[in-house]
Design a protein around this motif. Sequence first.
Motif, mmCIF file in Angstrom:
data_model
loop_
_atom_site.group_PDB
_atom_site.id
_atom_site.type_symbol
_atom_site.label_atom_id
_atom_site.label_comp_id
_atom_site.label_asym_id
_atom_site.label_seq_id
_atom_site.Cartn_x
_atom_site.Cartn_y
_atom_site.Cartn_z
ATOM 1 N N GLY A 295 0.782 -1.226 0.000
ATOM 2 C CA GLY A 295 0.000 0.000 0.000
ATOM 3 C C GLY A 295 0.815 1.278 0.000
ATOM 4 N N LYS A 296 2.140 1.174 0.039
ATOM 5 C CA LYS A 296 2.976 2.369 0.047
ATOM 6 C C LYS A 296 3.102 2.930 -1.371
ATOM 7 C CE LYS A 296 3.799 1.973 4.425
ATOM 8 N NZ LYS A 296 3.083 2.847 5.377
ATOM 9 N N ARG A 297 3.134 4.258 -1.456
ATOM 10 C CA ARG A 297 3.299 4.946 -2.731
ATOM 11 C C ARG A 297 4.747 5.417 -2.840
ATOM 12 N NH1 ARG A 297 -1.183 9.258 -1.489
ATOM 13 N NH2 ARG A 297 0.035 9.082 0.429
ATOM 14 N N LEU A 298 5.438 4.927 -3.829
ATOM 15 C CA LEU A 298 6.852 5.226 -4.002
ATOM 16 C C LEU A 298 7.077 6.003 -5.292
ATOM 17 C CD1 LEU A 298 8.354 1.741 -3.037
ATOM 18 C CD2 LEU A 298 7.859 3.671 -1.532
ATOM 19 N N LEU A 299 7.911 7.026 -5.210
ATOM 20 C CA LEU A 299 8.338 7.764 -6.399
ATOM 21 C C LEU A 299 9.784 7.388 -6.668
ATOM 22 C CD1 LEU A 299 7.824 9.924 -8.568
ATOM 23 C CD2 LEU A 299 8.651 11.632 -6.927
ATOM 24 N N LEU A 300 10.040 6.741 -7.794
ATOM 25 C CA LEU A 300 11.390 6.309 -8.165
ATOM 26 C C LEU A 300 11.948 7.267 -9.203
ATOM 27 C CD1 LEU A 300 13.764 4.287 -8.208
ATOM 28 C CD2 LEU A 300 12.505 3.018 -9.967
ATOM 29 N N ILE A 301 13.057 7.907 -8.870
ATOM 30 C CA ILE A 301 13.741 8.808 -9.805
ATOM 31 C C ILE A 301 14.971 8.079 -10.331
ATOM 32 C CG2 ILE A 301 15.017 10.975 -10.016
ATOM 33 C CD1 ILE A 301 13.139 12.168 -7.941
ATOM 34 N N VAL A 302 15.046 7.944 -11.643
ATOM 35 C CA VAL A 302 16.141 7.220 -12.300
ATOM 36 C C VAL A 302 17.023 8.233 -13.012
ATOM 37 C CG1 VAL A 302 16.744 5.392 -13.926
ATOM 38 C CG2 VAL A 302 14.580 5.261 -12.639
ATOM 39 N N SER A 303 18.288 8.302 -12.595
ATOM 40 C CA SER A 303 19.225 9.213 -13.256
ATOM 41 C C SER A 303 20.166 8.426 -14.161
ATOM 42 C CB SER A 303 20.014 10.023 -12.225
ATOM 43 O OG SER A 303 20.847 9.184 -11.454
ATOM 44 N N GLY A 304 21.030 9.130 -14.872
ATOM 45 C CA GLY A 304 21.871 8.501 -15.875
ATOM 46 C C GLY A 304 23.002 7.697 -15.282
ATOM 47 N N GLY A 305 23.281 6.560 -15.866
ATOM 48 C CA GLY A 305 24.358 5.686 -15.427
ATOM 49 C C GLY A 305 24.060 4.268 -15.864
ATOM 50 N N ILE A 306 25.108 3.485 -16.055
ATOM 51 C CA ILE A 306 24.920 2.122 -16.538
ATOM 52 C C ILE A 306 24.054 1.305 -15.588
ATOM 53 C CG2 ILE A 306 27.050 1.316 -15.475
ATOM 54 C CD1 ILE A 306 25.527 0.158 -18.830
ATOM 55 N N ALA A 307 24.079 1.661 -14.288
ATOM 56 C CA ALA A 307 23.285 0.924 -13.295
ATOM 57 C C ALA A 307 21.787 1.077 -13.532
ATOM 58 C CB ALA A 307 23.641 1.382 -11.889
ATOM 59 N N ALA A 308 21.374 2.015 -14.378
ATOM 60 C CA ALA A 308 19.942 2.186 -14.656
ATOM 61 C C ALA A 308 19.326 0.938 -15.257
ATOM 62 C CB ALA A 308 19.739 3.385 -15.586
ATOM 63 N N TYR A 309 20.159 0.063 -15.835
ATOM 64 C CA TYR A 309 19.599 -1.156 -16.422
ATOM 65 C C TYR A 309 18.978 -2.054 -15.352
ATOM 66 C CZ TYR A 309 23.261 -4.431 -14.878
ATOM 67 O OH TYR A 309 24.092 -5.222 -14.115
ATOM 68 N N LYS A 310 19.332 -1.831 -14.077
ATOM 69 C CA LYS A 310 18.780 -2.643 -12.988
ATOM 70 C C LYS A 310 17.411 -2.154 -12.517
ATOM 71 C CE LYS A 310 23.347 -3.726 -11.001
ATOM 72 N NZ LYS A 310 24.176 -3.649 -9.765
ATOM 73 N N THR A 311 16.988 -0.973 -12.975
ATOM 74 C CA THR A 311 15.772 -0.389 -12.403
ATOM 75 C C THR A 311 14.491 -1.146 -12.755
ATOM 76 O OG1 THR A 311 15.770 1.254 -14.193
ATOM 77 C CG2 THR A 311 16.732 1.908 -12.080
ATOM 78 N N PRO A 312 14.347 -1.752 -13.930
ATOM 79 C CA PRO A 312 13.129 -2.553 -14.134
ATOM 80 C C PRO A 312 13.004 -3.674 -13.100
ATOM 81 C CG PRO A 312 14.154 -2.078 -16.245
ATOM 82 C CD PRO A 312 15.121 -1.633 -15.186
ATOM 83 N N ASP A 313 14.119 -4.315 -12.764
ATOM 84 C CA ASP A 313 14.091 -5.360 -11.736
ATOM 85 C C ASP A 313 13.726 -4.766 -10.375
ATOM 86 O OD1 ASP A 313 14.442 -7.913 -10.542
ATOM 87 O OD2 ASP A 313 16.484 -7.391 -9.969
#
Length: 410
Positions: free
Chosen positions: A4-22
């Motif tokens: 039930g928690k509402r989370l705002l995910l901010i994705v900035s530039g970097g190769i690690a961004a490929y992990k954000t879908p997971d």
Amino acid sequence: MLSGKRLLLIVSGGIAAYKTPDLVRRLRAQGAEVRVVMTPAAEQFVTPLSLASVSGNRVYQDLFSLTDEAEMGHIELSRAADLVIVAPASADLLAKLANGLADDLASTLLLATDKEVLAAPAMNVRMWQHPATQENLTRLQARGLHLVGPDEGEMACGEYGPGRMAEPETIVAAAEAYFSASRRLSGLRALVTSGPTHEAIDPVRYIANRSSGRQGHAIAAELARQGAEVTLVSGPVTLPDPPGVNTLHVNSAREMLQACEGALPVDIAICAAAVSDWRASEEAGQKIKKDGKEPPALKLCENPDILARLSASGAKRPRLVIGFAAETSDIAEQAAAKRQRKGCDWILANDVSAESGTFGGPDNRIILIDDQGQEDWPRSSKDAVAQRLAARIAQAFDRPHRQDETPADD
């Protein structure tokens, strides 16, 4: 804890961004609703479509989008969440946040939000270790920014060291820990000392040490976050005062002792300051001048022992007195002897030799010694040390976390 928690995910530039879908998938598996904001640089590493697909919500990218602003204005977006997560948190985005810049949607949201921020830094090891990055982190942590990671390991660029983004499961665990943290120390009063002391020789010179005050300030901030009424007695530092803390500024050891005694009675006293052991027995009223002869003799006398005084303060003695032992050799042995000598309940030993990087650095490694023995804590950020110490204090006051507690709105 994320249901039930509402989370705002901010994705900035970097190769690690490929992990954000997971990461998004794992957050949703725990029951959280996730909205995603991307910086223009992030789009070079992961597509908005992939994040929209796994989040089940549209992805926000443009500060000046009429459609997005009509659906949910950026101010509302920044405040509708229960927690803001920045992963990966690039050096650029952290620098913007530290300096109050807002030139895109992500940085504007971070500046406009009234919610707490959990950041997972990710950058090249040299960028992470650069003084500018460390200064920005010091400023942000003093304002209440929560960090998870970075991890140490091999970089995409081939270098090795700290700077890898924490793994998605670690970030999820950190978010869960944030919501599970209750105000376990409510009703307790705490006194914390922090920073160095400056002992005047003449109006322009003084005796001091290299303490930055980072650890003491982090402890004061964490105790306050967990509900304690905190008085922080700080020597001369460049850090901002921690939020929610009554901060008293002093220069000398004698001023620090006077402020500490004035703060009694308290339940907990934590002496994290690196107090100068000695001072000039006589402070010159004018600047001491060179006269071409021998250097003037500097006669020293001993400063008051604040930790020992608090440990032996009779009816006003805090129920728990904790000291620090900054050592350069035989760390545990020296600290154990100091605990006996001072009469405190716990002592936290740390290595402050030049190669350790503890003085002035972002990390610390602690050995906690009490009457039951010693605990070796792994090297971690000074914020993490503060969190672990606060949890240990809560246990000592028999205040375990209960799963049915409602998290406080910090």
